[in-house]
Design an enzyme around this catalytic site. Structure first.
Site, PDB file in Angstrom:
ATOM      1  N   GLY A 204      -1.872  -2.031   2.331  1.00 26.77           N
ATOM      2  CA  GLY A 204      -2.532  -1.931   1.024  1.00 26.77           C
ATOM      3  C   GLY A 204      -2.439  -3.239   0.266  1.00 26.77           C
ATOM      4  N   ASN A 205      -2.761  -3.191  -1.001  1.00 27.90           N
ATOM      5  CA  ASN A 205      -2.638  -4.392  -1.827  1.00 27.90           C
ATOM      6  C   ASN A 205      -2.183  -3.997  -3.235  1.00 27.90           C
ATOM      7  OD1 ASN A 205      -5.105  -3.979  -3.577  1.00 27.90           O
ATOM      8  ND2 ASN A 205      -6.031  -3.942  -1.539  1.00 27.90           N
ATOM      9  N   ARG A 206      -1.997  -4.995  -4.077  1.00 30.42           N
ATOM     10  CA  ARG A 206      -1.366  -4.760  -5.378  1.00 30.42           C
ATOM     11  C   ARG A 206      -2.337  -4.329  -6.475  1.00 30.42           C
ATOM     12  NH1 ARG A 206       3.683  -7.370  -5.062  1.00 30.42           N
ATOM     13  NH2 ARG A 206       3.672  -9.089  -3.598  1.00 30.42           N
ATOM     14  N   SER A 207      -3.587  -4.157  -6.161  1.00 31.42           N
ATOM     15  CA  SER A 207      -4.549  -3.859  -7.239  1.00 31.42           C
ATOM     16  C   SER A 207      -4.251  -2.505  -7.891  1.00 31.42           C
ATOM     17  CB  SER A 207      -5.958  -3.864  -6.676  1.00 31.42           C
ATOM     18  OG  SER A 207      -6.858  -3.558  -7.703  1.00 31.42           O
ATOM     19  N   ALA A 271     -10.216  -4.121  -4.813  1.00 30.99           N
ATOM     20  CA  ALA A 271      -9.681  -5.016  -3.793  1.00 30.99           C
ATOM     21  C   ALA A 271      -9.801  -4.286  -2.466  1.00 30.99           C
ATOM     22  CB  ALA A 271      -8.233  -5.354  -4.110  1.00 30.99           C
TER      23      ALA A 271
END
Ligand code: C5P
Length: 404
Positions: A204-207, A271
């Site tokens: 995943g990502n930090r968005s 994102a």
């Protein structure tokens, strides 16, 4: 301010007495126009006592004053709560068979309707079409709340709380914002996609979705009908926005393309993972003592933004992307952003710097908006709300005329 409060014949009419109270206490002069049938639920005396104004329901009730014209033209704001399926149908058809519908035809001010009805009626294609017609004309139709209905059943159909209706209605007139997205459907993606590695892990990502939510909120404030495709967003979403929750890139692609088929604008603020695991393990990957860690083979996800820019799912659709960049030895944040704009072919690309605490979550944003040639269109700095409005300011001139 002169407010016309329309009340149609639903059990939720009693909640409009509280709404009326909130509006008068805020200092507004409210004329209540109930439909005749709604008086079965709440009587004329209640409306007259709470508003301090006379109450009429029919076009023949005060003929010398030409009430059906005067009421609409003199109003600064019209609120209809509850708006029943029948009222929505009559308003969508442009009928004028009672004082309320006649006043709706003569009103030239912002109009907000707060529907309340049984879930089956709300979801019926006839009601969906009537709501779409009204929204297409710039009427703000709130989505009903979900919960316990009059009988034993539950579902979408409850009248939103009076305070929510009052705030949404007053925002329509208090706001100095232009209604330059009225009659438009916009799709905004927000959050960050997650690609499953196994049943418990994901890439995943930090968005957090803050910027996408700000864009959705700003668009509703400017009169648009908004679909928010929310990838793993846990923040509250703005009232009146249709939310489609997704997890993976493939789900996000599906949802954006489906809503995008009728959209004047698609803004890809999410994102989106560039890569996903080639395969998802059926069972949780186990750590085995003494054995090397497993590797995860990746494959490339489709670039949704580039696809949308190339295809244009709806005639004249404006496609906008976001580029979260970091500067490096090969170029600055903006150099990378300009090159990306040319590659992706979106009408606008909102370029911002990320990393070292910048860009993610509730912090301020500092963006440059470039066109498909990488040329600067605008810069904006400040809260994500400020940036959101700057993005819509840049989009509006690109929209094709509403009647084209
Ligand atoms: O290439 P990059 O990921 O930096 O591009 C960012 C922009 O492209 C964002 O608007 C994002 O939503 C979109 N994007 C996409 N599909 C991908 C990757 C990014 O639509 N697979």
């Amino acid at each position: 301010m002169r407010i016309l409060l329309g009340v149609s014949a639903g059990i939720a009419a009693y909640k409009s007495a509280l709404l009326l109270r909130l509006l008068t206490e805020a200092g507004h002069d409210v004329r209540v126009v109930p439909t005749r049938a709604s008086l079965e639920f709440v009587g004329r005396a209640t409306w007259e006592a709470l508003s301090g104004n006379p109450v009429t329901t029919g076009v023949f009730d005060d003929v010398p004053a030409v009430e059906h014209v005067r009421l609409g033209t003199s109003a600064d704001l019209v609120v209809v709560a509850p708006a029943t399926a029948d009222l929505l149908a009559r308003a969508a058809a442009g009928r004028a068979d009672d004082l309320l519908t006649a006043a709706l035809l003569t009103a030239r001010c912002p109009v907000l309707m707060a529907p309340a009805m049984h879930t089956g009626m709300w979801e019926h294609p006839a009601t969906r079409a009537n709501v779409a017609t009204l929204r297409g004309r710039g009427v703000v139709v709130l989505d009903p709340d979900s919960g316990r209905l009059t009988g034993q059943d539950t579902g979408p159909g409850r009248l939103p709380e009076p305070a929510v209706i009052a705030a949404a209605a007053l925002a329509l007139v208090a706001s100095p914002l232009p209604a330059d997205l009225a009659g438009r459907h916009v799709v905004v993606s927000a959050g960050g996609t997650r690609e499953p590695v196994d049943p418990v892990r994901f890439l995943g990502n930090r968005s957090t979705g803050t910027q996408g939510i700000a864009l959705a909120k700003a668009a509703t404030e400017r009169g648009a009908r908004v679909t928010l495709v929310a990838a793993n967003v846990s923040l509250p979403t703005p009232h009146g926005v249709e939310v489609v929750a997704v997890e993976t890139t493939s789900e996000l692609r599906e949802a954006v393309r489906s809503a995008g088929a009728t959209a004047d604008v698609v803004v890809m603020a999410a994102a989106v993972a560039d890569f996903r695991p080639l395969t998802t393990a059926e069972h949780k990957m186990k750590k085995v003592a003494g054995e090397p860690a497993p590797s995860i083979a990746l494959t490339t996800n489709p670039d949704i933004l580039a696809e949308l820019a190339a295809e244009r799912l709806h005639p004249g659709q404006v496609v906008v992307g976001f580029a979260a960049e970091t500067g490096d030895g090969e170029g600055s944040v903006l150099d990378h952003g300009r090159a990306k704009a040319r590659r992706k072919g979106a009408d606008l690309l909102v370029v911002n710097a990320v990393g070292q605490g910048r860009g993610f979550g509730g912090v301020d944003n500092d963006v440059t908006i470039v066109d498909e040639h990488g040329q600067d269109v605008a810069v904006a700095a400040g809260s994500k709300d400020v940036v959101a409005h700057a993005v819509w300011d840049a989009i509006v001139p690109l929209l094709k005329p509403l009647d084209a």
